[in-house]
Structures are given as structure tokens and as C-alpha cells.
Design an enzyme around this catalytic site. Structure first.
Site, PDB file in Angstrom:
ATOM      1  N   ASP A  66       1.101  -0.753  -0.082  1.00  0.00           N
ATOM      2  CA  ASP A  66      -0.263   0.120   0.179  1.00  0.00           C
ATOM      3  C   ASP A  66       0.765   1.350  -0.110  1.00  0.00           C
ATOM      4  O   ASP A  66       2.351   1.072   0.138  1.00  0.00           O
ATOM      5  CB  ASP A  66      -0.912   0.072   1.415  1.00  0.00           C
ATOM      6  CG  ASP A  66      -2.588   1.016   1.087  1.00  0.00           C
ATOM      7  OD1 ASP A  66      -2.473   1.538  -0.135  1.00  0.00           O
ATOM      8  OD2 ASP A  66      -2.964   0.820   1.439  1.00  0.00           O
ATOM      9  N   TRP A  67       0.257   2.182  -0.271  1.00  0.00           N
ATOM     10  CA  TRP A  67       0.996   3.734  -0.426  1.00  0.00           C
ATOM     11  C   TRP A  67       1.823   4.354   0.252  1.00  0.00           C
ATOM     12  O   TRP A  67       1.604   4.332   1.776  1.00  0.00           O
ATOM     13  CB  TRP A  67       0.081   5.256  -0.664  1.00  0.00           C
ATOM     14  CG  TRP A  67       0.805   6.523  -0.911  1.00  0.00           C
ATOM     15  CD1 TRP A  67       1.459   6.438   0.032  1.00  0.00           C
ATOM     16  CD2 TRP A  67       0.442   7.107  -2.174  1.00  0.00           C
ATOM     17  NE1 TRP A  67       1.925   8.126  -0.458  1.00  0.00           N
ATOM     18  CE2 TRP A  67       1.529   7.922  -2.368  1.00  0.00           C
ATOM     19  CE3 TRP A  67      -0.809   6.613  -3.319  1.00  0.00           C
ATOM     20  CZ2 TRP A  67       1.383   8.896  -2.812  1.00  0.00           C
ATOM     21  CZ3 TRP A  67      -0.249   8.014  -4.007  1.00  0.00           C
ATOM     22  CH2 TRP A  67       0.501   8.731  -4.475  1.00  0.00           C
TER      23      TRP A  67
END
Length: 740
Positions: free
Chosen positions: A279-280
Site C-alpha cells: 500500500d502507499w
């Protein structure tokens, strides 16, 4: 004839094997040509610089890195013009490896469908698959290869804002929806109207402590396997191309660096052949977790654990080469990650034509397809849940002369999109139907509609009350549209207070004094708490955030052109103090025998244990009678099945749909079992007076669970069969025995 069919089958099987072998050979051939830097580049993902509007401006450093083959994927690049320009840069690299373009297409691209939790309320798997198919068609036509959806996290805590992205609290329903949405997004992978799905967040993110986003998760492995992992496995069984790991730590290990999740389960036991993306920034965030001292250690932990692609932390780009040279990361780990990514690029057909998804004519046709609009309207209507209709105020008569339409949600357009919608600023908002426009479209000139805002969503001003009361006094019926702001549910939108914000409830109390019939529309991305309204207002419709066609769909339901059929995918609490609340809990050693029993039993002394509205609940404009429950036999062995049949009759005056729900209870086990578990359902349409026979099959799979040794087993004993309209409205009961 049989011999010919066998030869054809052998040929087809050989051809399919040869095609796969050819792809693998191409991957191996390309891999041998790649430098270590180029390999690491494939593991690196950046966001774009220019969003969706204005001139295309690409950071000079990114341009250089793309040309050098140091970026394998981009996200947040919108439209064929932009994706083509980025791809043209990639085609200037030494090996001309195409970029992947990813985007959060969560509930639609240009045509916006209801937020996923609202779609889950439809319990209509075919409709959800279609909405994902349309979203994929529009996104792919705009140059996108990959969506970061579906989110399949199970959540029992509506304080967590990301419940709006998922399917609610139930593992069985969530697993079915995960499968449908993956099938919808991916279609036949490689077709120009399909995108790769990315199943997220792996794993158990929905159990974040306190419902606080990005927070820790602490649970037994048995709970993990039984409740939180099945939707991921279902998505994998549907052919999901990619997985995304989650921000949380699970039992002290950040998911991004969790080998048990990624190596042992996903790529090991489940034999997942796609790739995993962080994820980011979650690789770099392992430093903040206290799990790695710097990005170099974080990169080592992530690649070792099985995270293939680094989204936006730069940890791989700047550290993997040194880690390989120091013999801390075997080249085999790098190669495995690269091959997984390259294989998907080959399967998408990007090496044959890097621009196959960049077709402006196809983009224009997809974004203006009227069939997409029709599907959005139908999906939105299916997602609406009728919570109360005590005085049969609904459906409204089309003979009404004057309607007062009041509230802060009546006239705005973009709010109906909900959170995580695509902000296509180059396309104006005229295609979004406001609730006001929907009502106008429905009644035409025959009915006068009066408007007053009444109040804002969150402010404390009551200045608009007088105008609202004046408008209400002139009308035969009041429709009041209230709720939470669209951007108050979603990522980073955890809330401790789930009550209606501002003075909206006070406005309702003032309007109630007029004595006029009032229809309450509640717009939200999560379960809200509105106890006073639920107790005192006879007509309540939960409209969630319904997307582009919200206005038309709401009007369809209000006037009976669509009979509401939605059922809640999450329990609605009475107050925050009940959270987490879910229907399939354990009994405890001291269960409360009644709602009012509080003396030395598991209960609150100041509140009922039950939710305000239960999982699976939702009303219709008609009524349904359940009868003639029959089990094909009263005992079964592991290798046998039992057929459950019942009749359902529409006993009302209009056509309607009912979601018939099958729940089971294992009375005794080597570990305690829930008081009930959803194990099947069927959504059935019935004309007035019509009766249909519904059949469910109970097999060993439905009776199995994870024991204390994490073995998926069934155990001999007695089981209760419960058929009903919701988890709390069981109409028919029986039992059977599982024998050795």
C-alpha cells in the site's frame, strides 16, 4: 464421437499449456537481458504529477527514470492522452518494457455506482459483477490496466471509515461479493475492456483496534483463518491478478513485512501466481512501526516477506541493489518478483501493443454509453434499504400536489458520488443526477416541489429552520434528506462519534411538530447512529451514497417504481458503546436470556445487547410469508448433503424481491461456535400472490470450521437450521445431526 471429443480436449489442453509455456519462456528470455537496476525498476511504482487537468507535466527526474527503465508502474494517470505520453517515455528505454497504469477504481470510473458497502446491501451478486464490469470497461478505455479493488476486509466496527469500501461484517457474504467483483473487473484478462483486480488489504485490516485507521490488529490465528482470510481466498479463486498488503501490523508484524501472510499463506499454501504490491508507502512505514531502523532494513524485510512492488516509498529503488551486493537479498528473490510482474504485462498484451488501452475513440464511446447509466440507476435502487415504513407513507402517491423537499443533501451533485470516486474535472457534473433533479424528473409538472435547505450538514446554525418550516407548512408530505458528508467516510475517516452531525436531528424535531408525514432519507458511507429518529419517525430510508444516478434511483423507490429490496450488510449499533457489534458472536457462559436481563449475565445494565437494526434487515412495500420448511433427511455423513426446501409467498399487493437467508448453528464443538452463521442466501422476485419453492444444499463445507490446531474440519453433532428475512428475524427452524 467420444474419441473425437477426447482428441479435441487433448489438443485444447496442449494448446493452452503451450501458450502458458510461451509466456513463461518470454519472461525468462527478457529477464536474462535485464540488469539488476532494470529489474529493480520493475518493482518500483510512482504516482503521476499532473492529476487529471491542464497540460501534461512530467517531472524531469521521473522522465529520466522512466527512460532508463527504473519505473515499472504508475498510478493516478488519467485518460488516454496521459497514459500514452507516459508509455511513450517507457518505449524509449533500452528494453522497451511497458508501464502498468493503476488507479483506485473503487465504485465506478466516470459512471459512478453506489459505494461498495451500499452495493453489498443489494445482496445481488450479478448486479455487483456488472457494476465492476462497467467500471473496468470505462477505466480500461481510458488507458488504465489495473484497479486497486476490491477491498475485501471484513469489519465489525463502523467507526472505521473504510467500511464504505467493503462488504460489511459477514465472511460468507463478503466472500461471495469478493468473487463477483473480481470476475467483473477482470473478465477475460487481456481484453481491452478488462482491468487487473488488486485484492486488498492483506490482511485483517478491518479489525484495526478501536476502528482507528492504520492501527494495530491483534487476533488469534484461528480468528484470522475463519473470519478474515476467506474473502481473500475467494477472490484468489476468482482469478485475482494481484494482491495489496495492508498498513496494519498483525500480531506485532507489519503486514508488508509479514512472511506468514505473503510467503506461507498467499504464495505458499494458496499458490498465488500473481504479484503483491505494497500500500502507499507501507514499506517505508515499517520504520515508523518500529520494525525497521531505516528504509534499507524495511526494503530487506519487505522483499524477504514477499512484497513484490513498492508503491511510493522508494525503498526498493534506492536500497535493493546494495542489499543484493551485500548478499542479504538473494537474486532469486528479485527475479521471482520481477517475473511475477512481467508475466502480467505479457498477459495483458502490453508487449505486443503497449498502447492497446490508449484509444481515444473507444474512450469516448465507453464514457458516454447510455447502458452504463441504466445499470447505475438499477444498482443504486437495489442498494437502498427501507428501514421503517410504519404508516405506509411510502410509496408516495403520484397524485400528490405539493411536496416539501428539505435538507442539505437535496441539491448538491458531486456529494452523491461518495468517497473514492474518480474526479474527472475535464467532464462537467451535468451527468450526475441530484436528488432534487431525480424528484423533478419523476413528478414532472403535475406536482409542485418546494425546497428549503434547512441547515448545513455539520454547522450549528438554525437560521434555515424558519424557511424549512414555512415550506413544510405548504406541502402534503415532507421529504428530508440528511446524513454525513460524503468525505466523512473512507480512508483516514475514522470517527468516534457516529451520530448525525450538526443540528440535523433538531431540524427533524421541529418539522415533526407540523404533523405532516415525513420521509427521512439518510445519506452515509457507513452505519450511523440515529436512535431518536429510529424510535420516533415512522418512515426511514437508508440511501448511502448512490453514485451518478442517485437522484433518479431515490425517486424510483420513493414512488414505488422500484420496490426496495436492500438488506443491511452490517449491524447498526444503538450507540458507540456497543461497538464492535455483529450478529455471529459467541454465546458466552452467561448469556442474557432476554433483552432486559442484566443480573450477572453478559449484558449492559443501561442498554440492550441487540443492534438497532440487525444484519440482513430490510423492508419492502410488500410482505412475504415463509412456510413448508423441509429437510431431505435428519442426519448426514461427511460425504453426504442435505437439501433444505421451503416455500415463500408474496402476501402483499405489489411485486417484490426478498433475500431468503439460511443460517446454521453448530450447537457444540471443540471450540465454541457462533450463535448463527450465514451459509447461503437467494434473492427471489415474486409477483403478488405468487409462491416459489427455494432450495439450499448443506454440505460438509458449510459445517466445517478451523479447530484449535487450524485444521478445517467438521465435527459430529447437532446443527440448527434457521431460515429468515434477517439474522434477527428467523421465520423457520429445524435441526439435523452430522454423524460419523
Amino acid at each position: 464421437m467420444k474419441k473425437t471429443a477426447t482428441l479435441v480436449l487433448i489438443f485444447v489442453s496442449f494448446f493452452a499449456f503451450s501458450q502458458q509455456e510461451s509466456t513463461d519462456q518470454k519472461v525468462e528470455t527478457l529477464l536474462k537481458k535485464m540488469t539488476l537496476q532494470e529489474k529493480i525498476g520493475q518493482l518500483n511504482q510512482y504516482t503521476s504529477d499532473d492529476a487529471a487537468t491542464g497540460p501534461i507535466t512530467i517531472n524531469s527526474n521521473k522522465q529520466s527514470e522512466i527512460k532508463k527503465g527504473l519505473i515499472g508502474s504508475m498510478l493516478n494517470v488519467l485518460g488516454t492522452k496521459r497514459t500514452r505520453q507516459y508509455q511513450e517515455l517507457a518505449m524509449q528505454s533500452r528494453l522497451k518494457i511497458p508501464l502498468l497504469f493503476g488507479l483506485d477504481v473503487i465504485h465506478g470510473y466516470k459512471t459512478t455506482f453506489p459505494v461498495p458497502l451500499a452495493e453489498a446491501a443489494s445482496w445481488d451478486l450479478a448486479a455487483m459483477e456488472l457494476s465492476a464490469r462497467i467500471a473496468a470497461t470505462e477505466a480500461a478505455a481510458s488507458g488504465i490496466h489495473w484497479t486497486f479493488a476490491p477491498m475485501v476486509d471484513i469489519s465489525r466496527d463502523p467507526r472505521w471509515g473504510r467500511v464504505m469500501e467493503g462488504a460489511g461484517e459477514d465472511t460468507y457474504l463478503g466472500s461471495k461479493i469478493a468473487y463477483a467483483r473480481v470476475k467483473g473487473f477482470q473478465g477475460n484478462l487481456g481484453d481491452v475492456n478488462s482491468v487487473m483486480a488488486c485484492v486488498k488489504h492483506f490482511a485483517a485490516y478491518g479489525a484495526a483496534v478501536g476502528g482507528r485507521d492504520y492501527n494495530s490488529v491483534d487476533m488469534s490465528n484461528r480468528m484470522l483463518w475463519e473470519t478474515y482470510l476467506p474473502p481473500f481466498k475467494s477472490a484468489l479463486d476468482a482469478g485475482a491478478a494481484t494482491f495489496m498488503n495492508s498498513f496494519n501490523d498483525l500480531n506485532g508484524i507489519p503486514a508488508t513485512g509479514n512472511s506468514y501472510l505473503q510467503r506461507d499463506i498467499l504464495k505458499g499454501k494458496w499458490n498465488f501466481q500473481g504479484f503483491v504490491v505494497s500500500d502507499w508507502g507501507s514499506i517505508g512505514e515499517m520504520v515508523a512501526h518500529g520494525y525497521a531502523k531505516d528504509n534499507k532494513e524495511a526494503a530487506l524485510a519487505a522483499i524477504t516477506a514477499g512484497s513484490d512492488m513498492d508503491m511510493e516509498s522508494n525503498a526498493y529503488l534506492y536500497n535493493l541493489e546494495q542489499l543484493v551486493k551485500e548478499n542479504k537479498v538473494p537474486m532469486a528473490l528479485i527475479d521471482d518478483a520481477v517475473k511475477r510482474i512481467l508475466r502480467k504485462k505479457f498477459e495483458l498484451g502490453l508487449f505486443d501493443d503497449p498502447y492497446k488501452f490508449c484509444n481515444a475513440e473507444r474512450e469516448q464511446a465507453a464514457l458516454t454509453n447510455p447502458e452504463h447509466t441504466k445499470a447505475a440507476r438499477t444498482m443504486a435502487a437495489k442498494s437502498i434499504v427501507l428501514l421503517k415504513n410504519e404508516r405506509d407513507v411510502l410509496p408516495l402517491s403520484k397524485g400528490l400536489k405539493t411536496i416539501a423537499f428539505i435538507g442539505p443533501m437535496v441539491k448538491p451533485k458531486r456529494i452523491n458520488h461518495g468517497f473514492w470516486s474518480i474526479d474527472l474535472k475535464e467532464i462537467d457534473s451535468t451527468y450526475i443526477v441530484s436528488q432534487w433533479e431525480g424528484l423533478e424528473n419523476k413528478v414532472g409538472k403535475r406536482t409542485k416541489i418546494l425546497y428549503a435547505k434547512g441547515c448545513g450538514v455539520e454547522d450549528k446554525s438554525k437560521e434555515g429552520f424558519a424557511d424549512a418550516l414555512n415550506v413544510a407548512s405548504q406541502a402534503e408530505v415532507i421529504i428530508l434528506s440528511i446524513g454525513e458528508n460524503f468525505n466523512k467516510s473512507g480512508e483516514a475517516k475514522s470517527k468516534s462519534n457516529l451520530h448525525l452531525p450538526g443540528v440535523q436531528e433538531e431540524l427533524i424535531k421541529e418539522l415533526q411538530k407540523t404533523g405532516k408525514p415525513i420521509v427521512i432519507l439518510i445519506n452515509a458511507g457507513r452505519p450511523l447512529i440515529f436512535d431518536w429518529i429510529a424510535d420516533n419517525m415512522p418512515t426511514i430510508v437508508y440511501t448511502w451514497w448512490l453514485g451518478s444516478e442517485a437522484g433518479n434511483a431515490i425517486a424510483d423507490v420513493l414512488f414505488g417504481d422500484y420496490n426496495p429490496s436492500g438488506k443491511l450488510p452490517m449491524s447498526f449499533p444503538r450507540t458507540e458503546g456497543q461497538i464492535p457489534i455483529y450478529y455471529n458472536h459467541f454465546s458466552t457462559g452467561r448469556p442474557a436470556p432476554t433483552e432486559t436481563s442484566t443480573n450477572y449475565v453478559s449484558s449492559y445494565i443501561d442498554l440492550k445487547n441487540s443492534p438497532k437494526f440487525s444484519f440482513g434487515f430490510g423492508l419492502s412495500y410488500t410482505t412475504f410469508e415463509y412456510s413448508a420448511l423441509k429437510l431431505s433427511k435428519k442426519s448426514m455423513k461427511n460425504n453426504e448433503t442435505i437439501t433444505v426446501s421451503l416455500n415463500i409467498t408474496n402476501t402483499g399487493s405489489v411485486k417484490g424481491e426478498e433475500v431468503v437467508q439460511l443460517y446454521l448453528r453448530d450447537r457444540f464443538g471443540s471450540v465454541v461456535r457462533p450463535i448463527s452463521e450465514l451459509k447461503d442466501f437467494e434473492k427471489v422476485a415474486l409477483n403478488r400472490g405468487e409462491t416459489k419453492t427455494i432450495q439450499f444444499t448443506i454440505d460438509n463445507q458449510k459445517l466445517s470450521f478451523y479447530n484449535n490446531a487450524l485444521e478445517f474440519v467438521s465435527e459430529p453433532g447437532d446443527f440448527d437450521v434457521m431460515i429468515g428475512s434477517s439474522s434477527a428475524d428467523i421465520r423457520l427452524r429445524d435441526s439435523f445431526e452430522l454423524v460419523k
